[in-house]
Design an enzyme around this catalytic site. Structure first.
Site, PDB file in Angstrom:
ATOM      1  CG  ASP A   6      -1.694   1.267   1.412  1.00 58.43           C
ATOM      2  OD1 ASP A   6      -1.949   1.952   0.401  1.00 58.43           O
ATOM      3  OD2 ASP A   6      -2.056   1.591   2.567  1.00 58.43           O
ATOM      4  CB  THR A  10       2.900   9.925   4.713  1.00 55.91           C
ATOM      5  OG1 THR A  10       2.142  11.126   4.497  1.00 55.91           O
ATOM      6  CG2 THR A  10       3.899  10.167   5.841  1.00 55.91           C
ATOM      7  CG  ASN A  11       4.660   6.270   6.459  1.00 57.23           C
ATOM      8  OD1 ASN A  11       5.846   6.555   6.487  1.00 57.23           O
ATOM      9  ND2 ASN A  11       3.790   6.724   7.359  1.00 57.23           N
ATOM     10  N   GLY A 108      -8.454   7.710  -6.615  1.00 54.78           N
ATOM     11  CA  GLY A 108      -7.238   7.168  -6.034  1.00 54.78           C
ATOM     12  C   GLY A 108      -7.373   5.686  -5.728  1.00 54.78           C
ATOM     13  CG  ASP A 110      -5.953   6.104  -1.309  1.00 51.69           C
ATOM     14  OD1 ASP A 110      -6.385   6.432  -2.434  1.00 51.69           O
ATOM     15  OD2 ASP A 110      -5.621   6.934  -0.434  1.00 51.69           O
ATOM     16  CB  THR A 185       0.054  29.612  21.830  1.00 56.93           C
ATOM     17  OG1 THR A 185       0.097  31.023  22.026  1.00 56.93           O
ATOM     18  CG2 THR A 185       0.220  29.299  20.355  1.00 56.93           C
TER      19      THR A 185
END
Length: 256
Positions: A6, A10-11, A108, A110, A185
């Protein structure tokens, strides 16, 4: 064994299956320049740590949203496994469903694979919510066809944009804040990201349900699915291995 690959933005996840049972999985950062040999050596070493060998792999299926990585992954399959992989999106691969969208080739890999897995495991119609580089919500109809969806910026992408564009805003971890109204913040950013995405998800699911005309159930996947899923009633199922399950399902459909 079957190796399901897969390839995300990113990975890359490599997962070995015996039948439909997961044996083990390994991850590496996505790169369009990594060679077939680099993939092979890394995977060989990773598998060896779990007492597995490359020769145990007999078949491979690949789903990728990064076209630049495909050529060398195919090369790895040919060199180290002696096979030609099935690739989601190629004409010879039958998904068992038809994308009901204007340009099916734009969907896509995925999202299509997740649709197949979700319908197989949970029935339909339903919504597939994927917390990836992008946050996507996709509709799967009663027959299991991919019926379109929504693409929004991913959670980490939004955090990176805040940190990069605003000099005084730090990089933060994603977690549920103690309260909605932040007093500093860090708390303000955590609330904006966490409750902002919860609100976006719930709002979009409501709009999808209104437009579709049914109260569709939602299955969530991706690294942040568990975190967000614990804090909204709009997510009915959490399935971290949904994409891998879909790849295995499609492989067996095509090997019958």
């Amino acid at each position: 064994m079957l190796l399901a690959i897969d390839v995300g933005n990113t990975n890359i996840t490599f997962a070995a299956f015996s039948g439909k049972s997961l044996v083990n999985e390994w991850r590496i950062a996505t790169s369009g320049t990594r060679t077939a040999e680099e993939y092979g050596v890394w995977l060989s070493q990773s598998m060896a740590l779990d007492d597995l060998k490359l020769i145990d792999i007999k078949d491979v299926i690949i789903g990728t949203v990064v076209p630049g990585a495909l050529f060398n992954l195919k090369g790895m399959c040919k060199r180290y496994f002696g096979c030609t992989p099935l690739v989601i999106g190629e004409p010879n691969v039958d998904l068992g469903m038809t994308p009901q969208i204007d340009n099916p080739q734009e969907a896509g890999a995925d999202r299509l694979v997740d649709a197949v897995a979700a319908h197989s495991k949970y029935g339909g119609p339903l919504i597939v919510l994927d917390f990836g580089t992008a946050t996507t919500l996709d509709v799967v109809d009663e027959q299991g066809n991919y019926a379109g969806g929504i693409i929004a910026p991913g959670v980490n992408l939004s955090l990176d944009a805040l940190h990069s564009a605003a000099a005084k805003l730090p990089r933060i971890a994603i977690e549920k804040p103690k309260q909605v109204i932040g007093k500093n913040t860090l708390e303000c950013m955590q609330s904006g990201i966490f409750w902002g995405y919860i609100s976006m998800i719930e709002g979009l699911i409501n709009r999808i349900r209104d437009e579709y005309g049914l109260s569709l159930k939602t299955v969530a996947t991706g690294g942040l699915a568990s975190l967000f899923g614990r804090h909204t009633e709009y997510i009915d199922y959490i399935d971290k291995d949904l994409t891998l399950s879909g790849l295995v399902e499609i492989f067996h459909k095509n090997k019958v």
